[in-house]
Design a protein around this motif. Structure first.
Motif, PDB file in Angstrom:
ATOM      1  N   TYR A  77       0.834  -1.200   0.000  1.00 46.13           N
ATOM      2  CA  TYR A  77       0.000   0.000   0.000  1.00 46.13           C
ATOM      3  C   TYR A  77       0.869   1.249   0.000  1.00 46.13           C
ATOM      4  CZ  TYR A  77      -3.769  -3.200   1.213  1.00 46.13           C
ATOM      5  OH  TYR A  77      -4.668  -4.223   1.196  1.00 46.13           O
ATOM      6  N   TYR A  79       1.083   5.020   1.230  1.00 50.78           N
ATOM      7  CA  TYR A  79       0.496   5.913   2.242  1.00 50.78           C
ATOM      8  C   TYR A  79       0.937   7.342   1.926  1.00 50.78           C
ATOM      9  CZ  TYR A  79      -0.743   7.786   6.859  1.00 50.78           C
ATOM     10  OH  TYR A  79      -1.295   8.502   7.892  1.00 50.78           O
ATOM     11  N   VAL A 103      -5.049   2.203   3.959  1.00 47.38           N
ATOM     12  CA  VAL A 103      -3.884   1.650   4.647  1.00 47.38           C
ATOM     13  C   VAL A 103      -4.255   1.279   6.078  1.00 47.38           C
ATOM     14  CG1 VAL A 103      -1.551   2.135   5.484  1.00 47.38           C
ATOM     15  CG2 VAL A 103      -2.249   2.920   3.218  1.00 47.38           C
ATOM     16  N   VAL A 115       3.834  -1.231   3.656  1.00 47.80           N
ATOM     17  CA  VAL A 115       3.433   0.154   3.452  1.00 47.80           C
ATOM     18  C   VAL A 115       4.642   0.960   2.972  1.00 47.80           C
ATOM     19  CG1 VAL A 115       2.440   2.229   4.501  1.00 47.80           C
ATOM     20  CG2 VAL A 115       1.726  -0.036   5.296  1.00 47.80           C
TER      21      VAL A 115
END
Length: 376
Positions: A77, A79, A103, A115
């Motif tokens: 993900y 962020y 997230v 992340v």
């Protein structure tokens, strides 16, 4: 993806770092890694940790590593850092907040999450993880609800009431029907009540209004990070348990430079606003400094990567390992250059792994290489 990890296991430095990752908190540093080699090493060293966090010096770099890492592991993900200079502004509606909340959802619901973010993503002051988790509103089939209170709850969660919903972060009411477009979902949901009981929950298409799927329950995540609230604030880094998390730091010196630059800009901007007569809320004045963030980082298991051996006093490495690596030539669609390099590498005893976008393309590439007397 074990084919990408196996060659690294033969490097003595890699084997040592893999064993020492969990010995104690602090930073183990690789010197000599450049470009995609860093992403490769991060992926190979991430095994055994529930959370993997990759910190870089810019949003552009974060997007680049995100795209590279996604080839190796789809469960990654991006962020986005909040614009600390224009605190209340989101020129793309709730797009950035949607990404950040996705997230949060992944961290809360999944067992294995990677992340990627820029250093200033740690500097924003957030509500504690448990507080944000308690704000999630769950609706279940057959549940008895106070309809008027549910409408108020949606507003408190940051959802905007509209005549008809068009995008994430909105809700609409027509009699005993409430349409909600959750910030973390791809499609909106329609909740129908029979009296004060939830009679049905289903997803539907915004354009055609046709139902897609019936649901037993839905979790509605906040459409706000509640900037107006006077409450304890934490860094995004505080959302992760140090024992279950590994940090990967791309160019530590540049990370600190980025943090100091953002910090200086933030202080200057707030000073200018104050002198111009703008009211500044206490929440807008909250910022974790680069020193505070780096101190938190030192309490995690960390692996840093840098092209050159540069010292960073805020992120001091407990051990440094030097690697010799080379970048791959840009072939610019020249198959001749590729085959020439492959033959040279073959003569030198190298193993070469080529990654293709699909099985069909990989098969075609293998056939073409065999035409050049390259076993593949």
């Amino acid at each position: 993806m074990q084919a990408f990890i196996a060659p690294l296991a033969e490097l003595a430095e890699f084997e040592v770092v893999q064993k020492k990752r969990r010995e104690k908190k602090g930073i183990l540093q690789f010197v000599g890694c450049v470009n995609s080699q860093k992403t490769h090493m991060m992926y190979a060293l991430s095994d055994g940790f529930k959370y993997k966090i990759i910190a870089v010096s810019s949003e552009m770099k974060a997007k680049q590593i995100y795209e590279e890492y996604r080839v190796l592991n789809s469960n990654v993900y991006l962020y986005p850092a909040k614009d600390l200079l224009f605190y209340q502004a989101d020129l793309r509606g709730k797009y950035l907040l949607k990404q950040r909340m996705e997230v949060f959802q992944a961290v809360l619901e999944q067992k294995d999450v990677t992340v990627v973010l820029s250093f200033d993503g740690f500097m924003d002051a957030l509500l504690p993880f448990d507080t944000m988790r308690d704000r999630i509103r769950t609706l279940r089939l057959g549940e008895i609800v106070d309809y008027e209170q549910l409408k108020k709850d949606m507003v408190l969660l940051g959802y905007e009431r509209e005549e008809q919903i068009e995008g994430p972060g909105q809700f609409a009411v027509r009699g005993g029907i409430m349409d909600i477009y959750p910030l973390t979902e791809e499609v909106p949901i329609r909740v129908e009540l029979w009296g004060d009981e939830i009679d049905s929950i289903r997803t539907f298409d915004v354009e055609s209004q046709r139902s897609i799927e019936n649901l037993e329950e839905i979790h509605i995540y906040p459409a706000s990070d509640f900037p107006e609230e006077e409450a304890k604030r934490v860094s995004f880094l505080d959302y992760f348990e140090p024992e279950e998390t590994i940090l990967f730091l791309d160019e530590p010196v540049r990370l600190i430079e980025k943090g100091e630059h953002v910090e200086a800009e933030f202080v200057q901007a707030q000073s200018n606003r104050f002198e111009s007569g703008y009211d500044i809320s206490d929440e807008e004045m909250k910022l974790f400094t680069s020193k505070e963030v780096s101190a938190k980082m030192n309490d995690f298991y960390c692996v840093a990567f840098s092209a050159l051996d540069m010292k960073c006093k805020e992120l001091k490495a407990r051990e440094v390992y030097h690697l010799q690596s080379k970048t791959v030539n840009p072939y610019n669609n020249s198959f001749e250059l590729l085959t020439r390099d492959l033959k040279r590498l073959k003569r030198s005893g190298y193993r070469v792994v080529l990654l293709s976008g699909s099985r069909t393309r990989a098969k075609r590439l293998a056939e073409d290489l065999r035409d050049y007397n390259l076993s593949s």
